[in-house]
Design a protein around this motif. Structure first.
Motif, PDB file in Angstrom:
ATOM      1  N   PHE A  94     -11.304  22.988   0.399  1.00 29.71           N
ATOM      2  CA  PHE A  94     -11.132  22.900  -0.728  1.00 29.71           C
ATOM      3  C   PHE A  94     -11.803  23.645  -1.498  1.00 29.71           C
ATOM      4  CE2 PHE A  94      -8.877  20.309   2.559  1.00 29.71           C
ATOM      5  CZ  PHE A  94      -7.401  20.320   2.051  1.00 29.71           C
ATOM      6  N   ILE A  95     -13.027  23.051  -1.465  1.00 33.52           N
ATOM      7  CA  ILE A  95     -14.637  24.084  -2.132  1.00 33.52           C
ATOM      8  C   ILE A  95     -13.477  25.341  -2.864  1.00 33.52           C
ATOM      9  CG2 ILE A  95     -16.073  24.530  -1.978  1.00 33.52           C
ATOM     10  CD1 ILE A  95     -16.984  22.217  -0.337  1.00 33.52           C
ATOM     11  N   ASP A  96     -13.366  25.975  -2.224  1.00 34.19           N
ATOM     12  CA  ASP A  96     -12.951  27.665  -2.100  1.00 34.19           C
ATOM     13  C   ASP A  96     -11.606  27.386  -2.870  1.00 34.19           C
ATOM     14  OD1 ASP A  96     -14.925  28.304   0.024  1.00 34.19           O
ATOM     15  OD2 ASP A  96     -13.513  29.326   0.944  1.00 34.19           O
ATOM     16  N   TYR A  97     -10.958  26.737  -2.886  1.00 30.68           N
ATOM     17  CA  TYR A  97      -9.412  26.547  -3.699  1.00 30.68           C
ATOM     18  C   TYR A  97      -9.929  26.073  -5.373  1.00 30.68           C
ATOM     19  CZ  TYR A  97      -5.451  24.729  -6.702  1.00 30.68           C
ATOM     20  OH  TYR A  97      -4.176  24.670  -7.380  1.00 30.68           O
ATOM     21  N   CYS A  98     -11.447  25.211  -4.911  1.00 33.08           N
ATOM     22  CA  CYS A  98     -11.643  24.707  -6.723  1.00 33.08           C
ATOM     23  C   CYS A  98     -12.293  25.759  -7.317  1.00 33.08           C
ATOM     24  CB  CYS A  98     -12.682  23.597  -6.128  1.00 33.08           C
ATOM     25  SG  CYS A  98     -11.044  21.904  -6.064  1.00 33.08           S
ATOM     26  N   GLU A  99     -13.061  26.657  -6.283  1.00 31.27           N
ATOM     27  CA  GLU A  99     -13.756  27.358  -7.347  1.00 31.27           C
ATOM     28  C   GLU A  99     -13.413  28.655  -7.505  1.00 31.27           C
ATOM     29  OE1 GLU A  99     -17.674  27.986  -4.344  1.00 31.27           O
ATOM     30  OE2 GLU A  99     -18.246  26.798  -5.280  1.00 31.27           O
ATOM     31  N   ASN A 100     -12.091  28.781  -6.761  1.00 30.72           N
ATOM     32  CA  ASN A 100     -11.386  29.913  -7.018  1.00 30.72           C
ATOM     33  C   ASN A 100     -10.630  30.287  -7.935  1.00 30.72           C
ATOM     34  OD1 ASN A 100     -12.954  31.859  -5.319  1.00 30.72           O
ATOM     35  ND2 ASN A 100     -11.534  31.268  -3.343  1.00 30.72           N
ATOM     36  N   ASN A 101     -10.172  28.677  -8.546  1.00 32.13           N
ATOM     37  CA  ASN A 101      -9.425  28.803  -9.576  1.00 32.13           C
ATOM     38  C   ASN A 101      -9.779  27.466 -10.984  1.00 32.13           C
ATOM     39  OD1 ASN A 101      -6.154  28.722  -8.267  1.00 32.13           O
ATOM     40  ND2 ASN A 101      -7.330  28.097  -6.299  1.00 32.13           N
ATOM     41  N   SER A 118     -18.385  19.374 -11.273  1.00 33.13           N
ATOM     42  CA  SER A 118     -19.412  18.225 -13.034  1.00 33.13           C
ATOM     43  C   SER A 118     -20.707  17.332 -11.523  1.00 33.13           C
ATOM     44  CB  SER A 118     -18.300  17.211 -13.224  1.00 33.13           C
ATOM     45  OG  SER A 118     -17.461  16.848 -11.910  1.00 33.13           O
ATOM     46  N   GLU A 119     -20.382  16.950 -10.252  1.00 33.00           N
ATOM     47  CA  GLU A 119     -21.815  16.202  -9.620  1.00 33.00           C
ATOM     48  C   GLU A 119     -21.499  17.182  -8.354  1.00 33.00           C
ATOM     49  OE1 GLU A 119     -21.117  12.266 -11.400  1.00 33.00           O
ATOM     50  OE2 GLU A 119     -19.243  12.593 -11.059  1.00 33.00           O
ATOM     51  N   ASN A 120     -22.814  16.486  -7.507  1.00 25.51           N
ATOM     52  CA  ASN A 120     -22.765  16.552  -6.327  1.00 25.51           C
ATOM     53  C   ASN A 120     -24.500  15.687  -6.192  1.00 25.51           C
ATOM     54  OD1 ASN A 120     -23.172  17.801  -3.573  1.00 25.51           O
ATOM     55  ND2 ASN A 120     -24.050  20.029  -4.787  1.00 25.51           N
ATOM     56  N   TYR A 121     -24.058  14.798  -5.638  1.00 26.65           N
ATOM     57  CA  TYR A 121     -25.159  13.708  -5.516  1.00 26.65           C
ATOM     58  C   TYR A 121     -24.242  13.005  -3.349  1.00 26.65           C
ATOM     59  CZ  TYR A 121     -21.132  10.809  -7.316  1.00 26.65           C
ATOM     60  OH  TYR A 121     -20.529  10.091  -7.450  1.00 26.65           O
ATOM     61  N   LEU A 125     -20.780   2.118   3.404  1.00 29.61           N
ATOM     62  CA  LEU A 125     -20.162   4.305   3.524  1.00 29.61           C
ATOM     63  C   LEU A 125     -21.349   4.377   2.906  1.00 29.61           C
ATOM     64  CD1 LEU A 125     -16.716   3.867   1.813  1.00 29.61           C
ATOM     65  CD2 LEU A 125     -16.968   3.941   3.996  1.00 29.61           C
ATOM     66  N   HIS A 126     -21.848   6.189   3.204  1.00 29.02           N
ATOM     67  CA  HIS A 126     -22.490   6.545   3.173  1.00 29.02           C
ATOM     68  C   HIS A 126     -21.440   7.536   2.989  1.00 29.02           C
ATOM     69  CE1 HIS A 126     -27.072   8.764   4.198  1.00 29.02           C
ATOM     70  NE2 HIS A 126     -26.713   8.974   2.323  1.00 29.02           N
ATOM     71  N   ARG A 127     -21.918   8.836   1.650  1.00 30.14           N
ATOM     72  CA  ARG A 127     -21.060   9.904   1.710  1.00 30.14           C
ATOM     73  C   ARG A 127     -21.971  11.588   0.968  1.00 30.14           C
ATOM     74  NH1 ARG A 127     -16.075   8.019  -1.161  1.00 30.14           N
ATOM     75  NH2 ARG A 127     -17.245   7.304  -2.845  1.00 30.14           N
ATOM     76  N   ILE A 128     -21.869  12.283   0.762  1.00 28.79           N
ATOM     77  CA  ILE A 128     -22.141  13.506  -0.114  1.00 28.79           C
ATOM     78  C   ILE A 128     -20.773  13.423  -0.770  1.00 28.79           C
ATOM     79  CG2 ILE A 128     -22.953  15.993  -0.816  1.00 28.79           C
ATOM     80  CD1 ILE A 128     -24.788  13.860   0.871  1.00 28.79           C
ATOM     81  N   ARG A 129     -21.160  13.686  -2.647  1.00 22.42           N
ATOM     82  CA  ARG A 129     -19.739  13.498  -3.098  1.00 22.42           C
ATOM     83  C   ARG A 129     -19.848  14.846  -3.818  1.00 22.42           C
ATOM     84  NH1 ARG A 129     -16.360   9.247  -5.900  1.00 22.42           N
ATOM     85  NH2 ARG A 129     -14.946   9.248  -4.051  1.00 22.42           N
ATOM     86  N   ARG A 130     -18.662  15.681  -3.586  1.00 22.06           N
ATOM     87  CA  ARG A 130     -18.758  16.702  -4.501  1.00 22.06           C
ATOM     88  C   ARG A 130     -16.993  16.513  -5.504  1.00 22.06           C
ATOM     89  NH1 ARG A 130     -19.629  19.469  -0.545  1.00 22.06           N
ATOM     90  NH2 ARG A 130     -21.580  20.762   0.119  1.00 22.06           N
ATOM     91  N   SER A 131     -17.997  16.660  -6.928  1.00 23.30           N
ATOM     92  CA  SER A 131     -16.914  16.279  -8.022  1.00 23.30           C
ATOM     93  C   SER A 131     -15.706  17.709  -8.826  1.00 23.30           C
ATOM     94  CB  SER A 131     -16.894  15.643  -9.188  1.00 23.30           C
ATOM     95  OG  SER A 131     -16.856  14.256  -7.995  1.00 23.30           O
ATOM     96  N   ASN A 137      -6.656  17.679 -16.618  1.00 21.60           N
ATOM     97  CA  ASN A 137      -6.863  16.669 -16.237  1.00 21.60           C
ATOM     98  C   ASN A 137      -7.041  15.932 -14.700  1.00 21.60           C
ATOM     99  OD1 ASN A 137      -6.360  15.332 -19.506  1.00 21.60           O
ATOM    100  ND2 ASN A 137      -4.616  16.090 -19.155  1.00 21.60           N
ATOM    101  N   VAL A 138      -7.178  16.613 -14.130  1.00 23.92           N
ATOM    102  CA  VAL A 138      -7.075  17.271 -13.064  1.00 23.92           C
ATOM    103  C   VAL A 138      -8.977  16.822 -12.192  1.00 23.92           C
ATOM    104  CG1 VAL A 138      -6.086  18.031 -10.218  1.00 23.92           C
ATOM    105  CG2 VAL A 138      -4.864  18.105 -12.009  1.00 23.92           C
ATOM    106  N   VAL A 139      -8.783  16.066 -11.084  1.00 31.12           N
ATOM    107  CA  VAL A 139     -10.540  15.597 -10.720  1.00 31.12           C
ATOM    108  C   VAL A 139     -10.052  15.481  -9.280  1.00 31.12           C
ATOM    109  CG1 VAL A 139     -12.669  14.578 -10.590  1.00 31.12           C
ATOM    110  CG2 VAL A 139     -11.683  14.516 -12.227  1.00 31.12           C
ATOM    111  N   PHE A 140     -11.038  17.023  -8.126  1.00 34.12           N
ATOM    112  CA  PHE A 140     -11.571  16.655  -7.129  1.00 34.12           C
ATOM    113  C   PHE A 140     -12.612  16.303  -7.090  1.00 34.12           C
ATOM    114  CE2 PHE A 140      -8.365  20.336  -6.992  1.00 34.12           C
ATOM    115  CZ  PHE A 140      -7.394  20.687  -5.670  1.00 34.12           C
TER     116      PHE A 140
END
Length: 162
Positions: A17-24, A29-32, A109-115, A120-123
């Protein structure tokens, strides 16, 4: 209050899914790191959420409320309140609000989030530390979110955890 239109999928791995986002041409916008405490009422339909977002240079805490949608459907349509930034001046009020609404601490919940965002689409790509799991959410404008979901259906099918 806004209504959120979102596909949410538990997956084995987030890398496709990261590859899809980066290739498209989606932009990161965020990584935290994020710690979210969920507050619920027994047999209630709304949950309170205190979310601590941990960035490299600062921490923010937010209170908001969302429909408690616990079914296993991939597509979720929920109401979500606006955010209230929590600070030392209003922290006592936030706690008293949760108490008067009879919302009690149910889960942390404890997580690492990448947006990633495009048009008009947010992953939202979440790697949970506790509980350990991976979740990918696609949210935004209905027609565009439906289109993206259908575009990546083959990636979803390979990675989905039922």
């Amino acid at each position: 209050m806004k209504e959120e239109y979102e596909y949410s999928i538990k997956v084995k791995s987030v890398s496709d899914f990261i590859d899809y986002c980066e290739n498209n041409d989606y932009k990161l916008s965020e990584n935290y790191e994020q710690q979210r405490t969920l507050f619920k009422k027994e047999n209630g339909y709304v949950m309170g959420r205190i979310t601590k977002n941990i960035y490299d240079d600062h921490i923010t805490e937010i209170l908001n409320f969302k429909d408690d949608n616990q079914d296993d459907k991939v597509l979720k349509i929920c109401r979500e309140s606006k955010n209230l930034i929590i600070d030392d001046d209003n922290r006592e009020f936030v706690i008293s609000l949760l108490e008067i609404l009879n919302l009690t601490n149910k889960k942390i919940l404890h997580r690492i989030r990448r947006s990633y965002i495009k048009d008009n689409v947010v992953f939202e790509i979440d790697e949970y530390i506790n509980p350990q799991m991976n979740v990918v959410a696609i949210e935004g404008v209905k027609s565009e979110v439906d289109r993206v979901y259908n575009d990546i259906l083959s990636i979803i099918e390979i990675n989905r955890i039922d």
